[in-house]
Write a protein that holds these residues in place. Structure first.
Motif, PDB file in Angstrom:
ATOM      1  N   ILE A   1      24.796  24.476  49.094  1.00  0.00           N
ATOM      2  CA  ILE A   1      24.677  25.015  47.732  1.00  0.00           C
ATOM      3  C   ILE A   1      25.733  24.415  46.815  1.00  0.00           C
ATOM      4  CG2 ILE A   1      24.907  27.112  46.357  1.00  0.00           C
ATOM      5  CD1 ILE A   1      23.734  28.623  48.818  1.00  0.00           C
ATOM      6  N   ASP A   2      26.980  24.355  47.283  1.00  0.00           N
ATOM      7  CA  ASP A   2      28.080  23.883  46.441  1.00  0.00           C
ATOM      8  C   ASP A   2      27.952  22.415  46.063  1.00  0.00           C
ATOM      9  OD1 ASP A   2      29.164  26.375  46.566  1.00  0.00           O
ATOM     10  OD2 ASP A   2      30.798  25.871  47.933  1.00  0.00           O
ATOM     11  N   ASN A   3      27.211  21.623  46.862  1.00  0.00           N
ATOM     12  CA  ASN A   3      27.165  20.176  46.625  1.00  0.00           C
ATOM     13  C   ASN A   3      25.768  19.649  46.298  1.00  0.00           C
ATOM     14  OD1 ASN A   3      30.058  19.335  47.346  1.00  0.00           O
ATOM     15  ND2 ASN A   3      29.456  20.644  49.054  1.00  0.00           N
ATOM     16  N   GLY A   4      24.812  20.569  46.091  1.00  0.00           N
ATOM     17  CA  GLY A   4      23.510  20.171  45.587  1.00  0.00           C
ATOM     18  C   GLY A   4      22.551  19.609  46.616  1.00  0.00           C
ATOM     19  N   TYR A   5      22.617  20.133  47.848  1.00  0.00           N
ATOM     20  CA  TYR A   5      21.746  19.620  48.909  1.00  0.00           C
ATOM     21  C   TYR A   5      20.747  20.665  49.397  1.00  0.00           C
ATOM     22  CZ  TYR A   5      24.558  15.409  49.442  1.00  0.00           C
ATOM     23  OH  TYR A   5      25.186  14.215  49.230  1.00  0.00           O
ATOM     24  N   ASP A   6      19.569  20.158  49.773  1.00  0.00           N
ATOM     25  CA  ASP A   6      18.626  20.968  50.548  1.00  0.00           C
ATOM     26  C   ASP A   6      18.874  20.786  52.042  1.00  0.00           C
ATOM     27  OD1 ASP A   6      17.330  21.994  48.328  1.00  0.00           O
ATOM     28  OD2 ASP A   6      15.818  20.404  48.288  1.00  0.00           O
ATOM     29  N   ARG A   7      19.243  19.558  52.447  1.00  0.00           N
ATOM     30  CA  ARG A   7      19.497  19.241  53.850  1.00  0.00           C
ATOM     31  C   ARG A   7      20.688  18.294  53.936  1.00  0.00           C
ATOM     32  NH1 ARG A   7      15.059  20.663  56.818  1.00  0.00           N
ATOM     33  NH2 ARG A   7      15.774  19.458  58.617  1.00  0.00           N
ATOM     34  N   PHE A   8      21.556  18.533  54.925  1.00  0.00           N
ATOM     35  CA  PHE A   8      22.668  17.617  55.171  1.00  0.00           C
ATOM     36  C   PHE A   8      23.062  17.810  56.641  1.00  0.00           C
ATOM     37  CE2 PHE A   8      26.787  15.669  55.079  1.00  0.00           C
ATOM     38  CZ  PHE A   8      26.720  14.726  54.054  1.00  0.00           C
ATOM     39  N   GLU A   9      22.494  16.974  57.521  1.00  0.00           N
ATOM     40  CA  GLU A   9      22.684  17.205  58.956  1.00  0.00           C
ATOM     41  C   GLU A   9      22.407  15.942  59.769  1.00  0.00           C
ATOM     42  OE1 GLU A   9      18.534  19.260  60.237  1.00  0.00           O
ATOM     43  OE2 GLU A   9      19.658  20.318  58.658  1.00  0.00           O
ATOM     44  N   PHE A  10      23.004  15.924  60.951  1.00  0.00           N
ATOM     45  CA  PHE A  10      22.707  14.934  61.990  1.00  0.00           C
ATOM     46  C   PHE A  10      22.246  15.756  63.197  1.00  0.00           C
ATOM     47  CE2 PHE A  10      26.638  12.708  60.101  1.00  0.00           C
ATOM     48  CZ  PHE A  10      25.902  12.089  59.106  1.00  0.00           C
ATOM     49  N   THR A  11      20.934  15.946  63.331  1.00  0.00           N
ATOM     50  CA  THR A  11      20.471  16.964  64.284  1.00  0.00           C
ATOM     51  C   THR A  11      19.445  16.476  65.289  1.00  0.00           C
ATOM     52  OG1 THR A  11      18.996  17.739  62.521  1.00  0.00           O
ATOM     53  CG2 THR A  11      21.037  18.948  62.871  1.00  0.00           C
ATOM     54  N   ASP A  12      19.178  15.188  65.340  1.00  0.00           N
ATOM     55  CA  ASP A  12      18.336  14.705  66.433  1.00  0.00           C
ATOM     56  C   ASP A  12      18.886  13.403  67.014  1.00  0.00           C
ATOM     57  OD1 ASP A  12      16.289  14.811  68.256  1.00  0.00           O
ATOM     58  OD2 ASP A  12      14.802  13.889  66.965  1.00  0.00           O
ATOM     59  N   GLY A  13      20.153  13.337  67.239  1.00  0.00           N
ATOM     60  CA  GLY A  13      21.222  14.264  66.890  1.00  0.00           C
ATOM     61  C   GLY A  13      22.312  13.409  66.305  1.00  0.00           C
ATOM     62  N   LEU A  14      23.576  13.828  66.490  1.00  0.00           N
ATOM     63  CA  LEU A  14      24.730  12.951  66.285  1.00  0.00           C
ATOM     64  C   LEU A  14      24.941  12.237  67.624  1.00  0.00           C
ATOM     65  CD1 LEU A  14      27.080  11.892  64.628  1.00  0.00           C
ATOM     66  CD2 LEU A  14      28.419  13.855  65.354  1.00  0.00           C
ATOM     67  N   ASN A  15      24.105  11.230  67.899  1.00  0.00           N
ATOM     68  CA  ASN A  15      24.047  10.605  69.227  1.00  0.00           C
ATOM     69  C   ASN A  15      25.244   9.689  69.452  1.00  0.00           C
ATOM     70  OD1 ASN A  15      21.293  11.601  69.952  1.00  0.00           O
ATOM     71  ND2 ASN A  15      20.780  10.457  68.098  1.00  0.00           N
ATOM     72  N   ILE A  16      25.963   9.920  70.549  1.00  0.00           N
ATOM     73  CA  ILE A  16      27.151   9.150  70.902  1.00  0.00           C
ATOM     74  C   ILE A  16      26.864   8.394  72.196  1.00  0.00           C
ATOM     75  CG2 ILE A  16      29.614   9.230  71.389  1.00  0.00           C
ATOM     76  CD1 ILE A  16      28.927  10.234  68.592  1.00  0.00           C
ATOM     77  N   ILE A  17      27.029   7.070  72.182  1.00  0.00           N
ATOM     78  CA  ILE A  17      26.787   6.223  73.344  1.00  0.00           C
ATOM     79  C   ILE A  17      28.066   5.460  73.641  1.00  0.00           C
ATOM     80  CG2 ILE A  17      25.406   4.333  74.282  1.00  0.00           C
ATOM     81  CD1 ILE A  17      23.212   5.210  72.245  1.00  0.00           C
ATOM     82  N   THR A  18      28.601   5.610  74.867  1.00  0.00           N
ATOM     83  CA  THR A  18      29.878   4.991  75.213  1.00  0.00           C
ATOM     84  C   THR A  18      29.844   4.367  76.600  1.00  0.00           C
ATOM     85  OG1 THR A  18      30.788   7.036  76.140  1.00  0.00           O
ATOM     86  CG2 THR A  18      31.227   6.601  73.801  1.00  0.00           C
ATOM     87  N   VAL A  19      30.760   3.441  76.822  1.00  0.00           N
ATOM     88  CA  VAL A  19      31.114   2.957  78.155  1.00  0.00           C
ATOM     89  C   VAL A  19      32.387   3.687  78.554  1.00  0.00           C
ATOM     90  CG1 VAL A  19      31.843   0.962  79.519  1.00  0.00           C
ATOM     91  CG2 VAL A  19      30.038   0.715  77.794  1.00  0.00           C
ATOM     92  N   ASN A  20      32.389   4.279  79.768  1.00  0.00           N
ATOM     93  CA  ASN A  20      33.468   5.169  80.187  1.00  0.00           C
ATOM     94  C   ASN A  20      34.292   4.590  81.333  1.00  0.00           C
ATOM     95  OD1 ASN A  20      32.285   6.990  78.441  1.00  0.00           O
ATOM     96  ND2 ASN A  20      31.509   8.346  80.031  1.00  0.00           N
ATOM     97  N   ALA A  21      35.551   4.964  81.378  1.00  0.00           N
ATOM     98  CA  ALA A  21      36.395   4.834  82.570  1.00  0.00           C
ATOM     99  C   ALA A  21      36.623   6.239  83.118  1.00  0.00           C
ATOM    100  CB  ALA A  21      37.724   4.173  82.229  1.00  0.00           C
ATOM    101  N   MET A  22      36.488   6.403  84.448  1.00  0.00           N
ATOM    102  CA  MET A  22      36.566   7.722  85.069  1.00  0.00           C
ATOM    103  C   MET A  22      37.621   7.732  86.182  1.00  0.00           C
ATOM    104  SD  MET A  22      34.142   9.492  83.488  1.00  0.00           S
ATOM    105  CE  MET A  22      33.865  10.902  84.571  1.00  0.00           C
TER     106      MET A  22
END
Length: 221
Positions: free
Chosen positions: A100-121
């Motif tokens: 409401i404060d910034n004039g949006y109907d939608r503001f999201e990363f929902t399918d999704g905020l996908n994170i892809i990494t190479v890991n050390a464990m």
């Protein structure tokens, strides 16, 4: 015509394929409870009401469709050290006040905020007995969110974008059910830098942190 897999799944499959081709591999699937603290949004959206920057208050809504989840593959090179790849389908929704404060109907990363990494464990078998194994991990990669942004009565930005680098850190405990199966619980955090191109010619940038408590299951082969 067959339905194509979403881009993040294809990227994750390419990252995991050389890992899954080897022995001494552990594949893990998890869900959990994920949140995100506020983040500053900057840039330019000519159809919204803000200028310069604003602070987005995020909601995770972990169990709302599509839910929060992740997939990890780890190749253990020794009893203690391994490497692998991980895909996390995190989510962030701007709350109603932010919209409401910034004039949006939608503001999201929902399918999704996908994170892809190479890991050390790193793990410590035997440290807490025969069944419980503590572990930690860290990874570096990129964010590929599904962007869903629309100012009131404005153009709808809707689709996957590679938005910038990302890192993750995790720490947890694995419980061995038998030689193949295990369960685990862990804390996981991610940090991603997201620069998004808007359909109306504008662009926005925001760096998002997620925090999650995960519960999952692993299969070793």
């Amino acid at each position: 015509m067959p339905k194509l897999l979403p881009a993040p799944f294809l990227a994750a499959a390419l990252a995991f394929s050389p890992i899954l081709a080897q022995a001494d591999t552990e594949v893990s699937f998890y869900g959990g409870y994920q949140t995100a603290p506020h983040s500053v949004v900057s840039g330019n959206d000519p159809e919204a009401t803000w200028s310069g920057e604003f602070t987005a208050a995020w909601e995770g809504k972990s169990t709302a469709m599509p839910p929060y989840y992740g997939l990890r593959a780890t190749r253990w090179r020794s009893d203690n050290w391994g490497w692998g790849g991980e895909f996390t389908h995190a989510k962030v929704y701007a709350d109603d006040t932010t919209l409401i404060d910034n004039g949006y109907d939608r503001f999201e990363f929902t399918d999704g905020l996908n994170i892809i990494t190479v890991n050390a464990m790193r793990r410590w078998p035997g440290k807490w007995g025969d069944k419980f194994t503590p572990y930690v991990g860290a990874g570096i990669g990129f964010a590929m969110p599904h962007v869903d942004i629309q100012a009131a009565e404005g153009a709808h930005t809707f689709g996957y974008q590679v938005t910038g680098p990302a890192v993750r850190a995790l720490a947890g405990v694995r419980y061995e059910v038998n030689d193949r199966w295990a369960t685990f619980t862990e804390y996981q955090g991610t940090y991603s830098m997201n620069k998004v191109d808007l359909e109306n010619g504008g662009s926005i940038e925001t760096n998002v942190i997620t925090n999650a408590l995960n519960v999952g299951i692993s299969y070793s082969f």
